[in-house]
Design a protein around this motif. Sequence first.
Motif, PDB file in Angstrom:
ATOM      1  N   SER A   4     112.791 -47.888 -15.385  1.00 35.92           N
ATOM      2  CA  SER A   4     111.599 -48.092 -16.792  1.00 35.92           C
ATOM      3  C   SER A   4     112.543 -49.563 -18.060  1.00 35.92           C
ATOM      4  O   SER A   4     113.589 -48.880 -18.383  1.00 35.92           O
ATOM      5  CB  SER A   4     110.385 -46.771 -17.228  1.00 35.92           C
ATOM      6  OG  SER A   4     111.809 -45.922 -17.708  1.00 35.92           O
ATOM      7  N   GLY A   5     111.613 -49.532 -18.863  1.00 37.34           N
ATOM      8  CA  GLY A   5     112.298 -50.109 -20.215  1.00 37.34           C
ATOM      9  C   GLY A   5     111.075 -50.343 -20.878  1.00 37.34           C
ATOM     10  O   GLY A   5     110.028 -50.638 -20.892  1.00 37.34           O
ATOM     11  N   THR A   6     111.141 -49.549 -22.391  1.00 41.25           N
ATOM     12  CA  THR A   6     110.567 -50.637 -23.490  1.00 41.25           C
ATOM     13  C   THR A   6     110.984 -51.786 -24.132  1.00 41.25           C
ATOM     14  O   THR A   6     111.883 -51.456 -24.434  1.00 41.25           O
ATOM     15  CB  THR A   6     110.025 -48.633 -24.399  1.00 41.25           C
ATOM     16  OG1 THR A   6     109.980 -48.341 -23.762  1.00 41.25           O
ATOM     17  CG2 THR A   6     108.729 -49.102 -25.553  1.00 41.25           C
ATOM     18  N   ASP A  37     114.015 -49.679 -26.087  1.00 35.74           N
ATOM     19  CA  ASP A  37     114.748 -48.257 -24.411  1.00 35.74           C
ATOM     20  C   ASP A  37     114.806 -48.617 -23.375  1.00 35.74           C
ATOM     21  O   ASP A  37     113.881 -49.106 -22.977  1.00 35.74           O
ATOM     22  CB  ASP A  37     113.897 -47.395 -25.065  1.00 35.74           C
ATOM     23  CG  ASP A  37     114.590 -46.019 -24.288  1.00 35.74           C
ATOM     24  OD1 ASP A  37     115.522 -46.136 -23.673  1.00 35.74           O
ATOM     25  OD2 ASP A  37     114.245 -45.158 -24.510  1.00 35.74           O
ATOM     26  N   THR A  38     116.518 -49.254 -23.456  1.00 38.91           N
ATOM     27  CA  THR A  38     116.505 -49.318 -21.907  1.00 38.91           C
ATOM     28  C   THR A  38     117.505 -48.843 -21.473  1.00 38.91           C
ATOM     29  O   THR A  38     117.818 -48.989 -20.191  1.00 38.91           O
ATOM     30  CB  THR A  38     117.854 -50.734 -22.423  1.00 38.91           C
ATOM     31  OG1 THR A  38     118.938 -50.535 -22.546  1.00 38.91           O
ATOM     32  CG2 THR A  38     116.572 -51.903 -22.866  1.00 38.91           C
ATOM     33  N   GLY A  48     116.697 -48.267 -17.342  1.00 38.76           N
ATOM     34  CA  GLY A  48     117.441 -49.716 -16.741  1.00 38.76           C
ATOM     35  C   GLY A  48     116.271 -50.548 -16.701  1.00 38.76           C
ATOM     36  O   GLY A  48     117.208 -51.429 -15.498  1.00 38.76           O
ATOM     37  N   LEU A  49     115.802 -50.900 -16.921  1.00 39.39           N
ATOM     38  CA  LEU A  49     114.686 -51.475 -17.564  1.00 39.39           C
ATOM     39  C   LEU A  49     114.998 -52.530 -19.060  1.00 39.39           C
ATOM     40  O   LEU A  49     114.867 -52.350 -19.981  1.00 39.39           O
ATOM     41  CB  LEU A  49     113.262 -52.058 -17.317  1.00 39.39           C
ATOM     42  CG  LEU A  49     112.561 -51.783 -16.014  1.00 39.39           C
ATOM     43  CD1 LEU A  49     111.202 -51.627 -15.574  1.00 39.39           C
ATOM     44  CD2 LEU A  49     113.832 -52.788 -14.695  1.00 39.39           C
ATOM     45  N   SER A  50     115.218 -53.905 -18.714  1.00 39.34           N
ATOM     46  CA  SER A  50     115.507 -54.511 -20.427  1.00 39.34           C
ATOM     47  C   SER A  50     115.231 -56.180 -20.369  1.00 39.34           C
ATOM     48  O   SER A  50     114.435 -56.239 -19.004  1.00 39.34           O
ATOM     49  CB  SER A  50     117.022 -54.553 -20.873  1.00 39.34           C
ATOM     50  OG  SER A  50     118.053 -55.609 -20.438  1.00 39.34           O
ATOM     51  N   LEU A  51     115.452 -56.254 -21.572  1.00 35.83           N
ATOM     52  CA  LEU A  51     114.828 -57.978 -21.397  1.00 35.83           C
ATOM     53  C   LEU A  51     115.548 -59.219 -20.883  1.00 35.83           C
ATOM     54  O   LEU A  51     115.006 -59.736 -19.971  1.00 35.83           O
ATOM     55  CB  LEU A  51     114.591 -58.556 -23.076  1.00 35.83           C
ATOM     56  CG  LEU A  51     113.656 -58.299 -24.383  1.00 35.83           C
ATOM     57  CD1 LEU A  51     114.613 -58.378 -25.363  1.00 35.83           C
ATOM     58  CD2 LEU A  51     112.244 -58.595 -23.465  1.00 35.83           C
TER      59      LEU A  51
END
Length: 510
Positions: free
Chosen positions: A283-285, A354-355, A358-361
């Motif tokens: 997930s990532g925000t 918030d990465t 594991g997920l980011s832009l």
Amino acid sequence: MPVISTNTAANTAVRFLNRNSTEQSSSLAKLASGSNINKASDDAAGLAISTKIGTDVAALEQASTNASHGISVLQTADGGASNIADIVERMKTLASQSASGTVTDKERTYIQAEFSQLKDEVDGITESTRYNGQSLLDGSSDFSVDDTKTAAVANAGSNASVTGGVMGTTGTYTNSTGSAQTATLDINGTTVSFGSVGASGGTLTAAQVATAINDAKIEGVTASASAGGALTITSTVNDLEIANGTGSDAAITAATFGLTAATTNIAATATASYTNSGTEDQSGTIMIDGTKVEITAEAGATITAQDMATQINTALKESGNYTVSASVNSTTNQLELTSITKGENATVTLADFDTEGGLSLATLGLTAGTTHGTTTEVSTTGADIVVGSTSADTINLSIEGLTAKDLGIADLDVSTKDGADKALSVLDTAIDTISNARAEMGATMSRFEFRSAQIDTSVENLEAAKSAIADVDIAKEQASLSSSTVKVQAAVAAASQANQMPQNLLSLIR
């Protein structure tokens, strides 16, 4: 010597009498007219300068009137815009009431009735706010701005691309002929030359081919060669079209490089997606225009561009942000984030928040930053108001349209809670649009006011300059008149005496 046939003394006296009389008449004319220049011979250069200044003053006086009219137009438009702002404020109040859980769908129907009437009144005010018979706020007047405005669109999906084939297993082409060869390919309409491959034993590597393609700087096209010599050509903007070139040896073709001479459709092969190859959920925000959006990818699952768009839209909706929406471009299969506002003030801002999950832009194929909309001026860009002595001295008077459609509120409906939630977000944007339009009006109004003050100063100074050239100095001219009057009287007396001289000579022959 004394003679009676020619009265030289009388002639001299008359000549001076005529001269003095002319000076006296000139002084009297200047005093009577108040002007120092009554005919061109008085001061030819001064006449030319004062006449030019006079025409400038006349033009500036009209320019002052033009500026006043411009201010009046803007004041009228601003008054209408102020009323529209009050209406939109009331509409937001109604939307807030409808969005509340304290009312039912039955009450929302009543709220929608007033809401709909207020939308109609917005258009009514835009049409009825008139100056000299022209509606100022509905986009139909000579002052309207007819610009082409583009929404801010942030593109994503770095995997959306078209890839060519690979160049052999060793990544090297060897010329086995007895003569040098020149290799070329046409890629998306651009001819790329790979130089001359020498006679027997000359080679062309995948790395050399990739370098030549990249040096050609074809839009959206890049090439690379792997350590094993595999050549890959990728297009991220247009379809990838590969055609055989015209080398010195027909044996060197696209097939020589392990490629296919054909057009590959980008939409058909684009793969805008993210695959979680791990054993745990990720997930990532991310932040979209200040709104937190969480993206999730289950272990071993692939989320497509459409999956991302659905997650983003759901998160934005839950946060009450309806000004940005996510969709998938049907041509490129890329994820796009689009603002409902248009023009230079429209933006879409992306940032990581918030990465740790594991997920980011970057992993999602998105790029951090702010994308702006654009405004392109076309044929109608308002009216140029002349505020000077030449046609180049102008101030552009342009007024944005503020109809319900221009504000983006024409299709709002608060008869449901979801519709009311959307209206709350969109009405904020409409208020910003009205405020920006009024700010532009105020800025232009201020410019007219300062120009009007400058025109008044210029008129005052130019009239003073003209006066210095063309107006008579009363004291100086009165002194000149007194002097010429005395000279005339003296010349008359002298002429009388000169006329007596021949009479006196006759006494000698009596």
